[in-house]
Design an enzyme around this catalytic site. Structure first.
Site, PDB file in Angstrom:
ATOM      1  N   GLN A  29      -0.640   1.359  -5.898  1.00  0.00           N
ATOM      2  CA  GLN A  29      -1.150   2.046  -4.168  1.00  0.00           C
ATOM      3  C   GLN A  29       0.083   2.503  -3.475  1.00  0.00           C
ATOM      4  OE1 GLN A  29       0.860  -0.871  -4.704  1.00  0.00           O
ATOM      5  NE2 GLN A  29       2.207  -1.969  -3.084  1.00  0.00           N
TER       6      GLN A  29
ATOM      7  N   ARG B 101      10.048   3.624  -6.391  1.00  0.00           N
ATOM      8  CA  ARG B 101       8.874   3.445  -5.733  1.00  0.00           C
ATOM      9  C   ARG B 101       9.176   4.457  -4.186  1.00  0.00           C
ATOM     10  NH1 ARG B 101       7.328  -2.821  -3.658  1.00  0.00           N
ATOM     11  NH2 ARG B 101       6.205  -1.441  -3.023  1.00  0.00           N
TER      12      ARG B 101
ATOM     13  N   TYR C 160      -7.189   6.587   2.795  1.00  0.00           N
ATOM     14  CA  TYR C 160      -7.003   6.006   4.172  1.00  0.00           C
ATOM     15  C   TYR C 160      -6.203   6.119   5.455  1.00  0.00           C
ATOM     16  CZ  TYR C 160      -7.667   1.132   3.123  1.00  0.00           C
ATOM     17  OH  TYR C 160      -7.373  -0.058   2.003  1.00  0.00           O
TER      18      TYR C 160
HETATM   19  C1  VOV Z   1      -2.242  -3.180  -4.846  1.00  0.00           C
HETATM   20  C2  VOV Z   1      -1.801  -4.049  -4.729  1.00  0.00           C
HETATM   21  C3  VOV Z   1      -1.160  -4.100  -2.561  1.00  0.00           C
HETATM   22  C4  VOV Z   1       0.243  -4.385  -3.414  1.00  0.00           C
HETATM   23  C5  VOV Z   1       0.221  -4.912  -4.441  1.00  0.00           C
HETATM   24  C6  VOV Z   1       0.616  -4.825  -1.806  1.00  0.00           C
HETATM   25  C7  VOV Z   1       2.216  -4.810  -1.448  1.00  0.00           C
HETATM   26  C8  VOV Z   1       2.438  -5.026   0.019  1.00  0.00           C
HETATM   27  C9  VOV Z   1       4.165  -5.587  -0.075  1.00  0.00           C
HETATM   28  C10 VOV Z   1       4.873  -6.086  -0.957  1.00  0.00           C
HETATM   29  C11 VOV Z   1       3.544  -5.421   1.020  1.00  0.00           C
HETATM   30  C12 VOV Z   1       5.937  -5.405   2.222  1.00  0.00           C
HETATM   31  C13 VOV Z   1       6.697  -4.119   1.923  1.00  0.00           C
HETATM   32  C14 VOV Z   1       6.570  -3.209   1.631  1.00  0.00           C
HETATM   33  O1  VOV Z   1       6.444  -2.781  -0.094  1.00  0.00           O
HETATM   34  O2  VOV Z   1       6.389  -2.494   2.231  1.00  0.00           O
HETATM   35  C15 VOV Z   1       2.809  -4.375   2.017  1.00  0.00           C
HETATM   36  C16 VOV Z   1       3.325  -3.443   3.204  1.00  0.00           C
HETATM   37  C17 VOV Z   1       1.977  -2.373   3.157  1.00  0.00           C
HETATM   38  N1  VOV Z   1       0.972  -2.439   2.380  1.00  0.00           N
HETATM   39 FE1  VOV Z   1       0.360  -3.335   0.853  1.00  0.00          FE
HETATM   40  N2  VOV Z   1      -0.509  -3.799  -0.867  1.00  0.00           N
HETATM   41  C18 VOV Z   1      -1.232  -3.287  -1.617  1.00  0.00           C
HETATM   42  C19 VOV Z   1      -2.352  -2.682  -1.251  1.00  0.00           C
HETATM   43  C20 VOV Z   1      -2.587  -2.667   0.052  1.00  0.00           C
HETATM   44  C21 VOV Z   1      -3.547  -2.000   0.760  1.00  0.00           C
HETATM   45  C22 VOV Z   1      -5.704  -2.274   0.053  1.00  0.00           C
HETATM   46  C23 VOV Z   1      -2.966  -1.939   1.790  1.00  0.00           C
HETATM   47  C24 VOV Z   1      -4.572  -1.044   2.594  1.00  0.00           C
HETATM   48  C25 VOV Z   1      -4.806  -2.722   3.938  1.00  0.00           C
HETATM   49  C26 VOV Z   1      -6.311  -3.495   4.133  1.00  0.00           C
HETATM   50  O3  VOV Z   1      -6.775  -4.119   4.352  1.00  0.00           O
HETATM   51  O4  VOV Z   1      -7.284  -2.049   3.435  1.00  0.00           O
HETATM   52  C27 VOV Z   1      -2.111  -1.837   2.070  1.00  0.00           C
HETATM   53  C28 VOV Z   1      -1.348  -2.144   3.406  1.00  0.00           C
HETATM   54  C29 VOV Z   1      -0.219  -1.669   3.472  1.00  0.00           C
HETATM   55  C30 VOV Z   1       0.987  -1.307   4.557  1.00  0.00           C
HETATM   56  C31 VOV Z   1      -0.342  -1.158   5.622  1.00  0.00           C
HETATM   57  C32 VOV Z   1       1.700  -2.303   4.129  1.00  0.00           C
HETATM   58  C33 VOV Z   1       3.300  -1.609   5.943  1.00  0.00           C
HETATM   59  C34 VOV Z   1       2.966  -3.425   6.369  1.00  0.00           C
HETATM   60  C35 VOV Z   1       3.720  -3.142   7.986  1.00  0.00           C
HETATM   61  O5  VOV Z   1       3.749  -3.382   8.716  1.00  0.00           O
HETATM   62  O6  VOV Z   1       5.187  -2.536   7.315  1.00  0.00           O
HETATM   63  N3  VOV Z   1      -1.468  -2.312   0.897  1.00  0.00           N
HETATM   64  N4  VOV Z   1       2.183  -4.449   0.285  1.00  0.00           N
END
Ligand code: VOV
Length: 249
Positions: free
Chosen positions: A185, A131, A145
């Protein structure tokens, strides 16, 4: 002070958005255009070989709309490599027919919000490493974005306790899991590197799934209360053949 989230970092990322100067391209001699396309294809082949050798990854997509015409998304071990790639490209004849539209510097990041409490070194876990150093998918579409988490008086993400943040990230992860197999993502951290806190790069074969996912997340607390978003870029996969087709005059 609140407990900071622990993060793991992988490859550095450069999103390099370019606009094509069509008038210059159309005014150029056939030989110059052919030479420029050869150079471009040389780079595409070189980057594909880096992917193959698992020493980095590059994705190439058109951009729909007027913000840019195409993007190179490069993942590499070091910032020096990213710098070398952009400088080498900038020196090509092909690059003379493009202008810089936007760029974003960040690093592939995983946080510990949902990590288990095992004592194992996560960097020894092949799933974690895959990852952090991913081979970018050849999905039909890309969406990029930049975003921040809000730091307002009443809605300050960084003033919340670890438990509150973890609970919100759990809900976020659950929504994301609903898009497994549809949207991939890549979250890149950019605090200290660029103007926003994260880059969000999504890949999908059905572009509509970007809208479905981002919209659904807007209703989820972490995005609804704390998400601040920059410009959105969306586009279509390019390979050597389709890039050559795009450049036909
Ligand atoms: C396919 C979709 C998808 C999936 C499965 C997913 C899952 C996860 C997991 C499990 C985790 C936490 C552990 C890690 O893996 O870091 C995250 C973390 C994160 N995400 Fe996410 N996210 C997705 C998708 C996804 C989207 C579409 C967005 C944009 C938000 C939106 O509103 O437009 C996003 C943002 C983030 C961010 C900025 C972080 C870091 C935040 C922080 O404060 O550190 N993310 N995300």
């Amino acid at each position: 002070m609140n407990e900071a989230a622990m993060t793991l970092e992988g490859w550095y990322a450069l999103h390099d958005f370019r606009t094509i100067n069509w008038s210059a391209w159309k005014a150029a001699d056939d030989e110059v255009r052919a030479f420029a396309l050869d150079e471009l294809n040389g780079f595409l082949e070189e980057w594909a070989a880096v992917d193959e050798a698992k020493q980095g990854s590059t994705a190439v997509y058109t951009i729909v709309g007027q913000k840019a015409d195409f993007v190179f998304m490069h993942l590499r071990e070091t910032l020096e490599e990213l710098n070398a790639i952009e400088n080498a490209f900038n020196k090509t004849t092909f690059a003379q027919f493009t202008t810089k539209a936007y760029s974003y510097v960040s690093i592939v990041e995983l946080s510990n919000y949902l990590a288990g409490s095992s004592n194992e070194d996560p960097m020894q876990n092949p799933h974690v490493v895959a990852r952090l150093k991913p081979s970018l998918p050849k999905a039909k579409h890309i969406c990029f974005y930049p975003m921040n988490k809000k730091r307002d008086l009443s809605d300050n993400w960084y003033m919340l306790s670890m438990e509150e943040r973890r609970s919100m990230m759990q809900s976020h992860g659950l929504i994301g899991r609903g898009y497994a197999g549809k949207v991939k993502q890549i979250i890149t951290g950019s605090v200290g590197f660029d103007d926003w806190e994260w880059g969000v790069t999504l890949f999908a074969d059905d572009a509509l799934q970007f809208k479905k996912l981002v919209y659904e997340m807007r209703f989820d607390e972490v995005s609804a209360r704390f998400g601040e978003f920059g410009p959105f870029y969306v586009g279509n996969l390019l390979d050597q053949a389709s890039f050559t087709e795009l450049m036909k005059v």
